[in-house]
Each structure stands twice: as structure tokens, then as C-alpha cells.
Design a protein around this motif. Structure first.
Motif, PDB file in Angstrom:
ATOM      1  N   SER A 197       3.987 -29.589  -6.012  1.00 27.89           N
ATOM      2  CA  SER A 197       4.222 -28.468  -6.927  1.00 27.89           C
ATOM      3  C   SER A 197       3.566 -27.167  -6.455  1.00 27.89           C
ATOM      4  CB  SER A 197       3.690 -28.805  -8.324  1.00 27.89           C
ATOM      5  OG  SER A 197       2.281 -29.006  -8.286  1.00 27.89           O
ATOM      6  N   GLN A 198       2.798 -27.226  -5.350  1.00 25.53           N
ATOM      7  CA  GLN A 198       2.179 -26.001  -4.830  1.00 25.53           C
ATOM      8  C   GLN A 198       3.258 -25.073  -4.278  1.00 25.53           C
ATOM      9  OE1 GLN A 198      -0.870 -26.824  -1.960  1.00 25.53           O
ATOM     10  NE2 GLN A 198      -1.864 -28.356  -3.237  1.00 25.53           N
ATOM     11  N   ASN A 199       2.964 -23.775  -4.348  1.00 23.05           N
ATOM     12  CA  ASN A 199       3.892 -22.793  -3.766  1.00 23.05           C
ATOM     13  C   ASN A 199       3.878 -22.934  -2.255  1.00 23.05           C
ATOM     14  OD1 ASN A 199       4.645 -21.622  -6.219  1.00 23.05           O
ATOM     15  ND2 ASN A 199       2.838 -20.288  -6.220  1.00 23.05           N
ATOM     16  N   ILE A 200       5.064 -23.023  -1.664  1.00 21.77           N
ATOM     17  CA  ILE A 200       5.118 -23.222  -0.216  1.00 21.77           C
ATOM     18  C   ILE A 200       4.808 -21.952   0.552  1.00 21.77           C
ATOM     19  CG2 ILE A 200       7.581 -22.690   0.117  1.00 21.77           C
ATOM     20  CD1 ILE A 200       7.609 -25.247   1.930  1.00 21.77           C
ATOM     21  N   SER A 201       4.949 -20.828  -0.105  1.00 20.38           N
ATOM     22  CA  SER A 201       4.615 -19.558   0.562  1.00 20.38           C
ATOM     23  C   SER A 201       3.755 -18.714  -0.359  1.00 20.38           C
ATOM     24  CB  SER A 201       5.881 -18.784   0.929  1.00 20.38           C
ATOM     25  OG  SER A 201       6.637 -18.497  -0.232  1.00 20.38           O
ATOM     26  N   GLU A 202       2.878 -17.923   0.230  1.00 21.03           N
ATOM     27  CA  GLU A 202       2.010 -17.067  -0.551  1.00 21.03           C
ATOM     28  C   GLU A 202       2.812 -15.925  -1.139  1.00 21.03           C
ATOM     29  OE1 GLU A 202      -0.769 -16.104   2.566  1.00 21.03           O
ATOM     30  OE2 GLU A 202      -2.234 -17.454   1.656  1.00 21.03           O
ATOM     31  N   GLN A 203       2.319 -15.417  -2.295  1.00 19.75           N
ATOM     32  CA  GLN A 203       2.985 -14.291  -2.921  1.00 19.75           C
ATOM     33  C   GLN A 203       2.889 -13.078  -2.005  1.00 19.75           C
ATOM     34  OE1 GLN A 203       1.147 -12.984  -6.538  1.00 19.75           O
ATOM     35  NE2 GLN A 203       3.023 -12.100  -7.350  1.00 19.75           N
ATOM     36  N   GLN A 204       4.016 -12.422  -1.786  1.00 18.32           N
ATOM     37  CA  GLN A 204       4.042 -11.287  -0.867  1.00 18.32           C
ATOM     38  C   GLN A 204       4.429 -10.022  -1.612  1.00 18.32           C
ATOM     39  OE1 GLN A 204       3.312 -11.143   2.438  1.00 18.32           O
ATOM     40  NE2 GLN A 204       2.685 -13.273   2.386  1.00 18.32           N
ATOM     41  N   LEU A 205       3.821  -8.929  -1.221  1.00 23.28           N
ATOM     42  CA  LEU A 205       4.188  -7.625  -1.727  1.00 23.28           C
ATOM     43  C   LEU A 205       5.270  -7.048  -0.828  1.00 23.28           C
ATOM     44  CD1 LEU A 205       3.791  -5.029  -3.397  1.00 23.28           C
ATOM     45  CD2 LEU A 205       1.880  -4.464  -1.902  1.00 23.28           C
ATOM     46  N   GLU A 206       6.471  -6.813  -1.389  1.00 24.35           N
ATOM     47  CA  GLU A 206       7.575  -6.290  -0.592  1.00 24.35           C
ATOM     48  C   GLU A 206       7.968  -4.923  -1.145  1.00 24.35           C
ATOM     49  OE1 GLU A 206      10.748  -9.086  -0.496  1.00 24.35           O
ATOM     50  OE2 GLU A 206       9.476 -10.749   0.111  1.00 24.35           O
ATOM     51  N   LEU A 207       7.823  -3.902  -0.338  1.00 28.82           N
ATOM     52  CA  LEU A 207       8.153  -2.551  -0.750  1.00 28.82           C
ATOM     53  C   LEU A 207       9.467  -2.137  -0.107  1.00 28.82           C
ATOM     54  CD1 LEU A 207       4.666  -0.860  -0.305  1.00 28.82           C
ATOM     55  CD2 LEU A 207       5.603  -1.897  -2.351  1.00 28.82           C
ATOM     56  N   ASP A 208      10.425  -1.822  -0.929  1.00 28.70           N
ATOM     57  CA  ASP A 208      11.715  -1.363  -0.413  1.00 28.70           C
ATOM     58  C   ASP A 208      12.305  -0.445  -1.471  1.00 28.70           C
ATOM     59  OD1 ASP A 208      14.002  -0.940   0.965  1.00 28.70           O
ATOM     60  OD2 ASP A 208      14.911  -2.871   0.474  1.00 28.70           O
ATOM     61  N   ASP A 234      -6.863  -4.423  -0.110  1.00 26.41           N
ATOM     62  CA  ASP A 234      -7.147  -5.615   0.693  1.00 26.41           C
ATOM     63  C   ASP A 234      -6.212  -5.668   1.896  1.00 26.41           C
ATOM     64  OD1 ASP A 234      -4.664  -6.984  -0.061  1.00 26.41           O
ATOM     65  OD2 ASP A 234      -5.599  -7.282  -2.007  1.00 26.41           O
ATOM     66  N   ILE A 235      -6.561  -6.524   2.853  1.00 27.61           N
ATOM     67  CA  ILE A 235      -5.820  -6.595   4.114  1.00 27.61           C
ATOM     68  C   ILE A 235      -4.386  -7.060   3.879  1.00 27.61           C
ATOM     69  CG2 ILE A 235      -5.691  -7.865   6.300  1.00 27.61           C
ATOM     70  CD1 ILE A 235      -8.736  -7.719   6.429  1.00 27.61           C
ATOM     71  N   MET A 236      -4.179  -7.965   2.911  1.00 28.01           N
ATOM     72  CA  MET A 236      -2.831  -8.456   2.641  1.00 28.01           C
ATOM     73  C   MET A 236      -1.916  -7.315   2.191  1.00 28.01           C
ATOM     74  SD  MET A 236      -5.378 -10.607   1.994  1.00 28.01           S
ATOM     75  CE  MET A 236      -5.887 -12.309   2.304  1.00 28.01           C
ATOM     76  N   THR A 237      -2.433  -6.463   1.278  1.00 27.12           N
ATOM     77  CA  THR A 237      -1.648  -5.325   0.806  1.00 27.12           C
ATOM     78  C   THR A 237      -1.396  -4.336   1.942  1.00 27.12           C
ATOM     79  OG1 THR A 237      -2.655  -5.559  -1.381  1.00 27.12           O
ATOM     80  CG2 THR A 237      -1.527  -3.490  -0.922  1.00 27.12           C
ATOM     81  N   LEU A 238      -2.414  -4.107   2.776  1.00 31.23           N
ATOM     82  CA  LEU A 238      -2.271  -3.167   3.894  1.00 31.23           C
ATOM     83  C   LEU A 238      -1.178  -3.599   4.863  1.00 31.23           C
ATOM     84  CD1 LEU A 238      -5.980  -2.268   4.774  1.00 31.23           C
ATOM     85  CD2 LEU A 238      -4.258  -0.788   3.746  1.00 31.23           C
ATOM     86  N   ASN A 239      -1.113  -4.894   5.165  1.00 31.23           N
ATOM     87  CA  ASN A 239      -0.097  -5.386   6.102  1.00 31.23           C
ATOM     88  C   ASN A 239       1.312  -5.066   5.617  1.00 31.23           C
ATOM     89  OD1 ASN A 239      -1.800  -6.490   8.051  1.00 31.23           O
ATOM     90  ND2 ASN A 239      -2.014  -8.411   6.943  1.00 31.23           N
ATOM     91  N   VAL A 240       1.547  -5.259   4.315  1.00 32.58           N
ATOM     92  CA  VAL A 240       2.885  -5.024   3.785  1.00 32.58           C
ATOM     93  C   VAL A 240       3.159  -3.529   3.654  1.00 32.58           C
ATOM     94  CG1 VAL A 240       4.438  -5.525   1.868  1.00 32.58           C
ATOM     95  CG2 VAL A 240       2.776  -7.217   2.592  1.00 32.58           C
ATOM     96  N   LEU A 241       2.136  -2.758   3.260  1.00 40.10           N
ATOM     97  CA  LEU A 241       2.295  -1.299   3.180  1.00 40.10           C
ATOM     98  C   LEU A 241       2.657  -0.734   4.553  1.00 40.10           C
ATOM     99  CD1 LEU A 241       2.093   1.371   1.647  1.00 40.10           C
ATOM    100  CD2 LEU A 241      -0.381   1.359   2.089  1.00 40.10           C
ATOM    101  N   GLU A 242       2.030  -1.250   5.606  1.00 40.94           N
ATOM    102  CA  GLU A 242       2.339  -0.798   6.969  1.00 40.94           C
ATOM    103  C   GLU A 242       3.797  -1.058   7.316  1.00 40.94           C
ATOM    104  OE1 GLU A 242      -2.182  -1.622   8.627  1.00 40.94           O
ATOM    105  OE2 GLU A 242      -0.588  -3.101   8.908  1.00 40.94           O
ATOM    106  N   GLU A 243       4.286  -2.249   6.958  1.00 38.00           N
ATOM    107  CA  GLU A 243       5.679  -2.587   7.263  1.00 38.00           C
ATOM    108  C   GLU A 243       6.641  -1.658   6.513  1.00 38.00           C
ATOM    109  OE1 GLU A 243       6.304  -6.703   6.497  1.00 38.00           O
ATOM    110  OE2 GLU A 243       4.739  -7.363   7.903  1.00 38.00           O
ATOM    111  N   TYR A 244       6.298  -1.344   5.260  1.00 35.93           N
ATOM    112  CA  TYR A 244       7.143  -0.432   4.486  1.00 35.93           C
ATOM    113  C   TYR A 244       7.164   0.961   5.117  1.00 35.93           C
ATOM    114  CZ  TYR A 244       8.371   2.927   0.869  1.00 35.93           C
ATOM    115  OH  TYR A 244       8.935   3.974   0.187  1.00 35.93           O
TER     116      TYR A 244
END
Length: 622
Positions: free
Chosen positions: A291-302, A466-476
Motif C-alpha cells: 500500500s506504500q506509494n511507489i513514487s514520491e510526491q513531486q511538484l510539477e510546474l507547468d 528545500d532541495i526537492m522543491t529547487l530541483n523541480v523549480l529548476e526544471e520549470y
């Protein structure tokens, strides 16, 4: 390895909100450890518990008995009424107290007190320590000794707090976002300082170059527990990916097995045997894993940006000064669609003022600024967070818009949009007062992007994210189709996003450089090296000697010069030793003490010059 810190089974919650649970890890002497976690998971709280400022709900923190601690908080607690000089030296350290008294006597030119203090400085061997302190204060630009703490900006207070911690020279340093409010030069100096220091280090930072070059162990807290990686940030990324792949594989395996066990559970009327009872218990364990989530929650900016016309932003011969301080001097530039520009420079050279000028919040002294009719600014400011403490994220977003247009016919509700920004239902209805610094920053960024800008201006967007948010912000930002201007001291962030640099070099000079920060820095270092070589007339590397070529030898005059240099250096060293003996004798008067100290400093400078010249001649001789 000698253990300096042992953290066992720490847990902490605020009301119903669980920050972390059963946190266990250890740090050995001389290790440099980074703590990584998403915003809201209690990184700062954990550091305060470790330092002893807060108590955990459960668990223990044990330091080795004789370990001295130094702690830098995100917002250091300083006495607002103290002058900077008083606050920096506000310590129980005996040597620091002596240095404080000595520096005050020098400042006041009090020769009678100097006469008493110099022998004490000798006895405690405080001269080298005093030199280190001055270097730290100089590198961090902590030089406004006569200002009170309450008169300083937030960034200045952070630097005073950092200087105060570093000069206390503790065995164990605990630093919470030490690079916030530091310009690139200061950050690189601190990076080098922490890399070389013998102090053990526990640190929270989002600066990934800093992590990579300083830390040798990463401790990560996520929804699945706590994980340690013995290596730098690059090693951590590699091993973390392997861990996530292995976890996802085990979840897939558990899901496949679960289907078989569910079928057995449906056919099994009731567990009567020990074997059946064991299998039922095992079923629930498998179900928990599956029942665990197979992927971590991701911030997707589009987010859809409004159309940008041909004419965007044009500046011609723009000038701006404040008294004798020049911010912009005859600046001309025409922006084109798709440009991503990074603004770099020391604190105080006018980067934020430049942003206010191009958005017409501040008028220039002269020159013209023309903004295209289709330009829609999205301006993320350092001090732009103005939410009320009793506001809720869901209401803040709804007050801007009930629905958000993502383009291509995609519409998202305010609640769904908050989910994209990692605000789950419970957090959407929490008060702003309960949000962490990083969560407030993320909410502020969300409100800026909701305006669908086609010209984004981000002033220090990486602070507290945090680093997780920064990674996705960079991609956006990499895929953003409009114009982008970023002011950031985060070198990794700038390198990844920008393709052009405006380098504010002081006195209104702005250098336009095509490339990212590292390319600009390498170019500057290359130019500086060539300049120094030209000044010192350092000969180029010798060409291979051919059979009939003669090797360069010293001329008669150069031999005489070399012999004279040796005599001069011998005499100067003898004079220096004589003066040092006189200083230590305690027989000199106040005026003689000051004159002798000044002469020693002069001798050291002269010796440096003569030794450099002697080395140049000796290379020719060899």
C-alpha cells in the motif's frame, strides 16, 4: 573513530502534526554531515533539540563530555541593544575576552592598557587567533562595529551571527542554512573554511555545490524513515536513486504476492491452525508494504504564460546613484524572448535596486526604459511575503483566483493547485502561523506564478526552499518560454538555469557575459591570473632546450642583487627578533610599544617583497 554525538529515537510533534519519529544517527569526530529533508519535516526543530534549545517528545541526545558547541540558527538571537563589536565578542572564552580588550585599546589608542595586555596576549599565544578572527570578520564584511544590532538588516544580522559562532572556534558546529544572505564570494570563502577546519559539522543547507565540496556524510529524513550515506552530495544522489528503485521493486513484488494472498484469505473460513494464523499475520504485513506509494510526491510546474510580443524591455543609457554610491552607470540592454539572465555580485552593489528600476518601482536618474505592451511581470521579492498569520493557504489562493489555467485546455481548482505545490488537504487549511519558512516561501512563489507572467523576476528564490522543491523549480524555469531574471547566490541553481550573466562589479559597472556563473568565474580567474603575471613579470614556462640553445644564466648585476637580498633579509630577521624580544621583556614604555609593533609589521611586508624577488632570481640560477 571517536563518537561526538549520538541521537537515539528522537520524536517530535506539534499538536496533531508529527514532524519526525524515531530519528537515530551518530556523528564521529571530524565528520562533516548534512541533514536533508523536505520543508515542514522539522529540520530546524531537530537542530534546536540537538543543541538543547528544545526538548523532544521521546529519545535522547548525547554529546561527548568535553565537546564545545556552536550553533547558528536561521534567525540568530542577538541582543538588539548591543553594538556589533560587543555582540561578536559576547562570550565566556578567556582568549576572546582578552582579544576584545586588546582591540578596544588599539581602537582607543590607550597605550597604558596596551602595555598591560601585550604580555598577556603573548602568554596565551593569542596573536594568531586574533589574526584568524580579523580574517573571518573581514571575509563576512562584519565591519560596522559602532552600529547597534537593531539597526542592521536581516542579512547583516545573519553574518554577525555566523561570525560570532566561527570565532568561538567550537569543537562541534551546528549550522542552519549558513549560506542564506551570503554573496557568492562569502559563500565560497565559507566553503573553503569549513572544508579545512578540524571542527565536526552538522549542517542544513540547500546549496548543492556547498554540500558536494564540504560534507562527507548525508543524513536524509523522508516519509519512509531516516537514511545515512557515507559520501558527498553526488554520492548521495546516486545511492538514493538505487534505494528508491529497490524500494519500488519490493513494493511491486508485494503487490503481486498480495493478489495470491487475498485469494487465499477469501477461501480461508477462519484461522484455526498455527500455520494459518502465521499466514494471516503475514498477509497484513504484505498489504502494508504493497500500500506504500511507489513514487514520491513531486511538484510539477507547468503554468500557462501570457503571449509575449516582439518588444519586451529596452533600457538605454540608464543611470542610478544614491549620493556617492553608483548603482548603474550608462547601462544599455535590449531583452529578447526566451532569455534567462542571472544577476550576480556582492551584497550592496544594487542588484535588487536594478530589479525595482526595470519594474518601474524606482525611477532612474537618467536614461530611458521602455516596457512592451504585452509584458506581464511576475516579481518574487526577498521581502515579498506579506501573508497574515491567521490566513490559510486555501483562502490566499482563492482570493487570487478560484481556478488556474495551465494551458492546452487544462483547468485546475485552487485546492488542486495547492496539491501540486505539496500542500496536502490538512496543510491547506492550516494557519500561516504554523507554516515553516520554506512552506511560506513555496506559497509565495505559487501566488507569483498564478498571475501567468511572461517575464519572471526572482530575487533570491532559493532561500529556505528545500532541495526537492529547487530541483523541480529548476526544471520549470529551464522550459519557461518567456524572459527570466534571477538574482541568486546559489551557484548550482544559477548554473543550471541561466544562459547569460549580468555581473555587478561595483561602482555602477555591469558586465554582460554570455554563459552561466561557473563559466563567468573561470573567465574572471583566468583574467586575474594573467593580470598578476603581467604585474609581477613572471616569465612564461620555459620552452624545451634544444641542443644548440644556451640556458639563461644570472647576469653579474643580478648576482650582486641576489647577494644583497640575502644580506638584507638576514639583517631584517635579526631586527625583527630583537624587537620581539624587547616587546616580551616588559621594559618598554607605552610609546615604544606602539612604535615597535608598527616596525615589526613594516619588516614583515619588506621581507615578503625581498623573498619574492630572491625566489625569482633563484629560479633563473637553478
Amino acid at each position: 573513530m571517536v563518537s561526538f554525538l549520538q541521537v537515539d529515537s528522537l520524536s517530535k510533534r506539534f499538536g496533531e502534526h508529527l514532524l519526525f519519529e524515531n530519528i537515530t544517527f551518530s556523528i564521529a569526530q571530524n565528520q562533516k554531515v548534512a541533514l536533508i529533508a523536505k520543508n515542514g519535516m522539522g529540520k530546524s526543530t531537530l537542530l534546536r533539540i540537538i543543541f538543547g534549545q528544545e526538548t523532544p517528545d521521546t529519545g535522547t541526545v548525547i554529546f561527548r563530555n568535553d565537546v564545545s558547541l556552536g550553533f547558528l540558527e536561521q534567525d540568530p538571537e542577538l541582543n538588539p541593544e548591543n553594538y556589533v563589536f560587543e555582540e561578536v565578542f559576547n562570550t565566556e572564552n578567556t582568549t576572546l575576552k582578552l582579544i576584545k580588550a586588546y582591540e578596544q585599546a588599539v581602537k582607543d589608542n590607550d597605550t597604558s592598557i596596551l602595555e598591560e595586555l601585550i604580555p598577556q596576549m603573548d602568554a596565551l599565544q593569542a596573536w594568531d587567533y586574533d589574526s584568524q578572527i580579523k580574517q573571518i570578520l573581514s571575509e563576512l564584511k562584519v565591519d560596522k562595529y559602532t552600529q547597534r544590532i537593531k539597526e542592521l538588516s536581516g542579512g547583516q544580522k545573519k553574518r554577525v551571527g555566523l561570525a560570532k559562532v566561527l570565532i568561538s572556534n567550537p569543537d562541534f558546529l551546528i549550522l542552519d542554512e549558513p549560506t542564506n544572505h551570503l554573496d557568492v564570494e562569502m559563500t565560497e570563502w565559507l566553503e573553503d573554511y569549513l572544508d579545512k577546519t578540524k571542527a565536526t559539522l552538522l549542517m542544513v543547507t540547500h546549496d548543492r555545490y556547498f554540500l558536494d565540496r564540504v560534507c562527507d556524510k548525508i543524513v536524509e529524513i523522508d516519509d519512509f524513515g531516516i537514511f545515512s550515506y557515507d559520501g558527498n552530495y553526488s554520492y548521495y544522489l546516486e545511492k538514493r536513486e538505487e534505494r528508491i528503485e529497490a524500494r519500488n521493486a519490493s513494493i511491486d513484488k508485494a503487490k503481486n504476492l498480495l493478489r495470491t494472498e487475498q485469494e487465499w484469505m477469501r477461501r480461508m473460513p477462519q484461522a484455526r491452525s498455527h500455520k494459518a494464523k502465521y499466514r494471516i499475520d503475514n498477509f497484513y504485513k504484505i498489504k502494508e508494504v504493497a500500500s506504500q506509494n511507489i513514487s514520491e510526491q513531486q511538484l510539477e510546474l507547468d503554468i500557462k504564460g501570457q503571449r509575449l510580443g516582439k518588444k519586451i524591455l529596452e533600457l538605454e543609457h540608464v543611470n542610478k546613484s544614491y549620493g556617492n554610491l553608483s548603482v548603474l552607470k550608462d547601462f544599455t540592454y535590449k531583452f529578447v524572448r526566451g532569455e534567462k539572465i542571472g544577476i550576480i555580485g556582492r551584497n550592496g552593489v544594487g542588484k535588487s535596486t536594478f530589479l525595482d528600476i526595470i519594474t518601474r518601482q524606482i525611477e532612474p536618474d537618467s536614461g530611458t526604459i521602455e516596457i512592451g505592451e504585452t509584458v506581464v511581470y511576475g516579481y518574487y521579492k526577498q521581502a515579498g511575503i506579506t501573508f497574515k498569520e491567521d490566513d490559510r493557504p486555501i483562502d490566499i489562493v482563492k482570493n487570487i483566483s478560484e481556478k488556474i489555467d495551465l494551458g492546452n485546455g487544462r483547468i485546475m481548482s485552487a485546492s488542486q493547485f495547492l496539491e501540486y505545490f505539496l500542500f496536502p488537504d490538512k496543510l491547506q487549511y492550516s494557519l500561516v502561523a504554523k507554516l515553516s519558512g520554506g512552506e511560506r516561501r513555496r506559497l509565495y512563489l505559487l501566488t507569483v506564478l498564478m498571475s501567468n507572467p511572461n517575464f519572471l523576476i526572482l530575487d533570491e528564490p532559493t532561500n529556505d526552499l528545500d532541495i526537492m522543491t529547487l530541483n523541480v523549480l529548476e526544471e520549470y524555469l529551464q522550459s519557461f518560454q518567456g524572459c527570466l531574471i534571477i538574482v541568486s547566490h546559489d551557484r548550482f541553481f544559477t548554473d543550471k538555469v541561466v544562459d547569460r550573466v549580468f555581473a555587478f562589479e561595483g561602482d555602477g559597472v555591469v558586465k554582460d557575459f554570455p554563459g552561466n556563473y561557473t563559466q563567468y568565474k573561470n573567465k574572471k580567474e583566468e583574467e586575474e591570473l594573467l593580470r598578476k603575471q603581467a604585474e609581477k613579470k613572471i616569465p612564461a614556462a620555459p620552452k624545451p632546450v634544444r641542443e644548440k640553445e644556451k640556458v639563461r644564466k644570472l647576469t653579474f648585476k643580478e648576482r650582486q642583487e641576489m647577494q644583497q637580498l640575502e644580506t638584507d633579509m638576514e639583517n631584517l630577521n635579526a631586527e625583527k627578533s630583537k624587537l620581539e624580544d624587547a616587546l616580551n621583556s616588559g621594559t618598554l614604555g607605552a610609546d615604544e610599544l606602539v612604535k615597535s609593533s608598527q616596525r615589526i609589521a613594516e619588516i614583515i611586508d619588506i621581507l615578503d617583497e625581498k623573498e619574492m624577488r630572491w625566489l625569482e632570481l633563484s629560479e633563473i640560477e637553478s
